[in-house]
Design a protein around this motif. Structure first.
Motif, mmCIF file in Angstrom:
data_model
loop_
_atom_site.group_PDB
_atom_site.id
_atom_site.type_symbol
_atom_site.label_atom_id
_atom_site.label_comp_id
_atom_site.label_asym_id
_atom_site.label_seq_id
_atom_site.Cartn_x
_atom_site.Cartn_y
_atom_site.Cartn_z
ATOM 1 N N LEU A 198 3.935 -6.648 9.697
ATOM 2 C CA LEU A 198 2.505 -6.354 9.673
ATOM 3 C C LEU A 198 2.243 -4.868 9.864
ATOM 4 O O LEU A 198 1.339 -4.297 9.245
ATOM 5 C CB LEU A 198 1.800 -7.154 10.769
ATOM 6 N N PHE A 199 3.022 -4.213 10.722
ATOM 7 C CA PHE A 199 2.847 -2.781 10.951
ATOM 8 C C PHE A 199 3.102 -1.993 9.671
ATOM 9 O O PHE A 199 2.324 -1.109 9.289
ATOM 10 C CB PHE A 199 3.797 -2.330 12.056
ATOM 11 N N ASP A 200 4.187 -2.324 8.956
ATOM 12 C CA ASP A 200 4.498 -1.638 7.702
ATOM 13 C C ASP A 200 3.425 -1.900 6.652
ATOM 14 O O ASP A 200 3.039 -1.003 5.899
ATOM 15 C CB ASP A 200 5.858 -2.085 7.171
ATOM 16 N N ARG A 201 2.929 -3.119 6.590
ATOM 17 C CA ARG A 201 1.893 -3.442 5.617
ATOM 18 C C ARG A 201 0.589 -2.744 5.968
ATOM 19 O O ARG A 201 -0.157 -2.318 5.092
ATOM 20 C CB ARG A 201 1.689 -4.950 5.538
ATOM 21 N N TYR A 202 0.310 -2.615 7.254
ATOM 22 C CA TYR A 202 -0.884 -1.883 7.675
ATOM 23 C C TYR A 202 -0.816 -0.426 7.242
ATOM 24 O O TYR A 202 -1.770 0.137 6.703
ATOM 25 C CB TYR A 202 -1.056 -1.977 9.191
ATOM 26 N N LEU A 203 0.345 0.206 7.442
ATOM 27 C CA LEU A 203 0.505 1.608 7.045
ATOM 28 C C LEU A 203 0.351 1.785 5.542
ATOM 29 O O LEU A 203 -0.074 2.832 5.072
ATOM 30 C CB LEU A 203 1.877 2.122 7.499
ATOM 31 N N ALA A 204 0.709 0.746 4.777
ATOM 32 C CA ALA A 204 0.584 0.809 3.317
ATOM 33 C C ALA A 204 -0.784 0.327 2.845
ATOM 34 O O ALA A 204 -1.016 0.204 1.638
ATOM 35 C CB ALA A 204 1.676 -0.040 2.667
ATOM 36 N N ARG A 262 3.487 -9.548 -3.008
ATOM 37 C CA ARG A 262 3.518 -8.115 -2.681
ATOM 38 C C ARG A 262 4.976 -7.702 -2.533
ATOM 39 O O ARG A 262 5.712 -8.286 -1.745
ATOM 40 C CB ARG A 262 2.749 -7.831 -1.393
ATOM 41 N N SER A 263 5.372 -6.696 -3.309
ATOM 42 C CA SER A 263 6.756 -6.208 -3.243
ATOM 43 C C SER A 263 6.742 -4.688 -3.315
ATOM 44 O O SER A 263 6.836 -4.100 -4.386
ATOM 45 C CB SER A 263 7.607 -6.809 -4.373
ATOM 46 N N GLY A 264 6.553 -4.078 -2.161
ATOM 47 C CA GLY A 264 6.484 -2.627 -2.112
ATOM 48 C C GLY A 264 5.213 -2.112 -2.758
ATOM 49 O O GLY A 264 4.104 -2.536 -2.425
ATOM 50 N N ALA A 265 5.373 -1.213 -3.734
ATOM 51 C CA ALA A 265 4.225 -0.568 -4.371
ATOM 52 C C ALA A 265 3.600 -1.397 -5.475
ATOM 53 O O ALA A 265 2.596 -0.986 -6.053
ATOM 54 C CB ALA A 265 4.646 0.798 -4.930
ATOM 55 N N ILE A 266 4.164 -2.550 -5.795
ATOM 56 C CA ILE A 266 3.600 -3.372 -6.864
ATOM 57 C C ILE A 266 3.136 -4.722 -6.325
ATOM 58 O O ILE A 266 3.706 -5.265 -5.389
ATOM 59 C CB ILE A 266 4.585 -3.569 -8.038
ATOM 60 N N ILE A 267 2.077 -5.226 -6.955
ATOM 61 C CA ILE A 267 1.497 -6.518 -6.594
ATOM 62 C C ILE A 267 1.469 -7.377 -7.845
ATOM 63 O O ILE A 267 0.932 -6.972 -8.880
ATOM 64 C CB ILE A 267 0.076 -6.352 -6.040
ATOM 65 N N TYR A 316 14.441 -4.316 -4.677
ATOM 66 C CA TYR A 316 15.224 -3.854 -3.535
ATOM 67 C C TYR A 316 14.775 -2.436 -3.177
ATOM 68 O O TYR A 316 14.600 -1.582 -4.060
ATOM 69 C CB TYR A 316 16.713 -3.848 -3.870
ATOM 70 N N ARG A 317 14.592 -2.188 -1.896
ATOM 71 C CA ARG A 317 14.071 -0.889 -1.459
ATOM 72 C C ARG A 317 14.946 0.282 -1.892
ATOM 73 O O ARG A 317 14.459 1.367 -2.182
ATOM 74 C CB ARG A 317 13.942 -0.872 0.071
ATOM 75 N N GLU A 318 16.264 0.061 -1.916
ATOM 76 C CA GLU A 318 17.171 1.170 -2.214
ATOM 77 C C GLU A 318 17.293 1.465 -3.707
ATOM 78 O O GLU A 318 17.883 2.473 -4.097
ATOM 79 C CB GLU A 318 18.556 0.879 -1.630
ATOM 80 N N ASP A 319 16.762 0.594 -4.564
ATOM 81 C CA ASP A 319 16.847 0.813 -6.009
ATOM 82 C C ASP A 319 15.765 1.778 -6.477
ATOM 83 O O ASP A 319 14.643 1.764 -5.946
ATOM 84 C CB ASP A 319 16.697 -0.507 -6.764
ATOM 85 N N PRO A 320 16.054 2.604 -7.477
ATOM 86 C CA PRO A 320 15.054 3.558 -7.981
ATOM 87 C C PRO A 320 13.923 2.896 -8.749
ATOM 88 O O PRO A 320 12.881 3.515 -8.977
ATOM 89 C CB PRO A 320 15.870 4.478 -8.896
ATOM 90 N N THR A 321 14.107 1.643 -9.167
ATOM 91 C CA THR A 321 13.070 0.936 -9.914
ATOM 92 C C THR A 321 12.854 -0.462 -9.335
ATOM 93 O O THR A 321 13.718 -1.002 -8.645
ATOM 94 C CB THR A 321 13.436 0.798 -11.410
ATOM 95 N N ALA A 322 11.695 -1.022 -9.648
ATOM 96 C CA ALA A 322 11.403 -2.430 -9.365
ATOM 97 C C ALA A 322 10.930 -3.052 -10.668
ATOM 98 O O ALA A 322 10.350 -2.375 -11.519
ATOM 99 C CB ALA A 322 10.331 -2.547 -8.287
ATOM 100 N N SER A 323 11.200 -4.352 -10.850
ATOM 101 C CA SER A 323 10.853 -4.985 -12.121
ATOM 102 C C SER A 323 10.278 -6.379 -11.912
ATOM 103 O O SER A 323 10.594 -7.064 -10.947
ATOM 104 C CB SER A 323 12.082 -5.069 -13.035
ATOM 105 N N VAL A 324 9.420 -6.771 -12.868
ATOM 106 C CA VAL A 324 8.864 -8.121 -12.929
ATOM 107 C C VAL A 324 9.058 -8.608 -14.359
ATOM 108 O O VAL A 324 8.580 -7.977 -15.308
ATOM 109 C CB VAL A 324 7.374 -8.149 -12.570
ATOM 110 N N ALA A 325 9.780 -9.710 -14.541
ATOM 111 C CA ALA A 325 10.058 -10.275 -15.868
ATOM 112 C C ALA A 325 9.503 -11.695 -15.925
ATOM 113 O O ALA A 325 9.688 -12.475 -14.994
ATOM 114 C CB ALA A 325 11.559 -10.277 -16.156
ATOM 115 N N VAL A 326 8.838 -12.028 -17.041
ATOM 116 C CA VAL A 326 8.164 -13.322 -17.168
ATOM 117 C C VAL A 326 8.960 -14.273 -18.048
ATOM 118 O O VAL A 326 9.387 -13.913 -19.147
ATOM 119 C CB VAL A 326 6.749 -13.133 -17.756
#
Length: 352
Positions: A10-16, A199-204, A217-227
């Motif tokens: 919750l603290f991390d989500r509040y900061l974001a 909610r997954s980091g900077a994308i919803i 994954y936080r350590e990866d340079p990219t995040a993806s959503v595939a349908v």
């Protein structure tokens, strides 16, 4: 789920600025609990490094934050709103650092952010202060582990290795919302009255009912959503994109860009839930990350191989040494075992 994990989430989500009103009220409740002081101090110290100093310009904002914080804590404790004309009486004690917590919160999100905090939490109104938030549950997977989770609404989530899913024990009346770190495959039960949000980091990711794979994954340079089926809406601070089967959204963390890609093999991206590992034109650098999440090993490689594209299929139980041997053949190189759990890949990238 351990309470400390709830507080940290919750603290991390509040900061974001990602907290729902119910989650903000829950976080405020933790600030009033003496037994949670150590956890909250550690989280704030992690964010700021040291306690902030007050100054004349900030003092009025801090006083406002503190006063509203105290009112909410008292209303929350009593569970019975005081009359609007009555100033709440502080008839039980709070840890001495509650005022400091208000200072920290004001500094963490700026004066404007402090206003946002209370706007999202009901503006300090009596009507919402006494609500009890639904408890969260967290599922975590270890290296090489995959887990199937059935949510309260009948939706099913497969959680990949080294991932975490946070979700309420029961969803709210008008929304179904979860948080994901790592990778998950979702089959969402259709409910037109309650959108499903991940909610997954900077994308919803927002859907009504569909199947899709999220890799974040936080350590990866990219995040993806595939349908795989249905339609999905993906939001970032920069834009909103809708995607349909065999389309993908790629979010680039470094610059915040979000890209829509057509003609991808969405099914191949989710075969991990069935105990298979498939790579379709995946860079070796990303292949190695996937392997290290599935096997307890340390894999290094020649810089010449980092951007080598990989096309391969493996069963998840295939020994990692055999997997690496097969990969090394595909790029004309060799694999060297340097210890019980250490491997090195060398060679040149043979383009098809």
């Amino acid at each position: 789920m351990e309470k400390n994990e709830q507080i940290e989430l919750l603290f991390d989500r509040y900061l974001a600025n990602d907290c729902t009103p119910a989650e903000v009220r829950r976080l405020i409740g933790y600030f009033g609990a003496p037994e949670d002081e150590e956890t909250l101090r550690a989280l704030v110290s992690r964010q700021l490094g040291s306690a902030p100093q007050e100054n004349a310009a900030l003092t009025p904002a801090v006083d406002e934050v503190y006063d509203r914080l105290m009112k909410k804590l008292i209303f929350r404790k009593d569970a019975t709103p005081a009359p609007k004309t009555q100033v709440p009486t502080k008839h039980f004690s709070f840890p001495g650092w509650s005022r400091l917590a208000a200072i920290w919160l004001a500094l963490l999100v700026s004066i404007g952010g402090a206003v946002y905090f209370f706007a999202r939490s009901g503006g300090g109104s009596d009507e919402t202060a006494g609500e009890v938030a639904t408890p969260l549950h967290i599922e975590k997977t270890a290296t090489g582990e995959r887990r199937r989770i059935v949510l309260e609404d009948g939706s099913v989530v497969w959680l990949n290795a080294q991932s975490k899913l946070s979700y309420p024990v029961s969803f709210e009346k008008n929304i179904r919302e979860v948080s994901l770190e790592g990778e998950g495959y979702f089959e969402v039960f259709r409910d037109t009255e309650r959108p499903f949000i991940v909610r997954s980091g900077a994308i919803i990711t927002k859907v009504l009912g569909t199947s899709f794979n999220i890799k974040a994954y936080r350590e990866d340079p990219t995040a993806s959503v595939a349908v795989l089926t249905g339609k999905v809406q993906v939001n970032s601070k920069e834009s909103t994109i809708q995607i349909t089967p065999d389309q993908q959204v790629l979010y680039i963390r470094k610059n915040g860009n979000i890209i829509k890609q057509d003609g991808i093999d969405a099914k191949a991206k989710s075969t991990w839930k069935d105990g298979k590992i498939q790579f379709r034109n995946v860079l070796l650098a990303d292949v190695v990350k996937t392997l290290q999440r599935n096997y307890t090993v340390d894999i290094t490689y020649s810089n010449l191989l980092a951007t080598c594209p990989v096309h391969a299929d493996f069963e998840a139980e295939t020994p990692v040494g055999k997997v690496l041997e097969m990969l090394s053949v595909s790029f004309g190189g060799k694999v060297t075992k340097r210890g019980d759990t250490q491997y090195y890949l060398d060679g040149t990238c043979l383009q098809p």
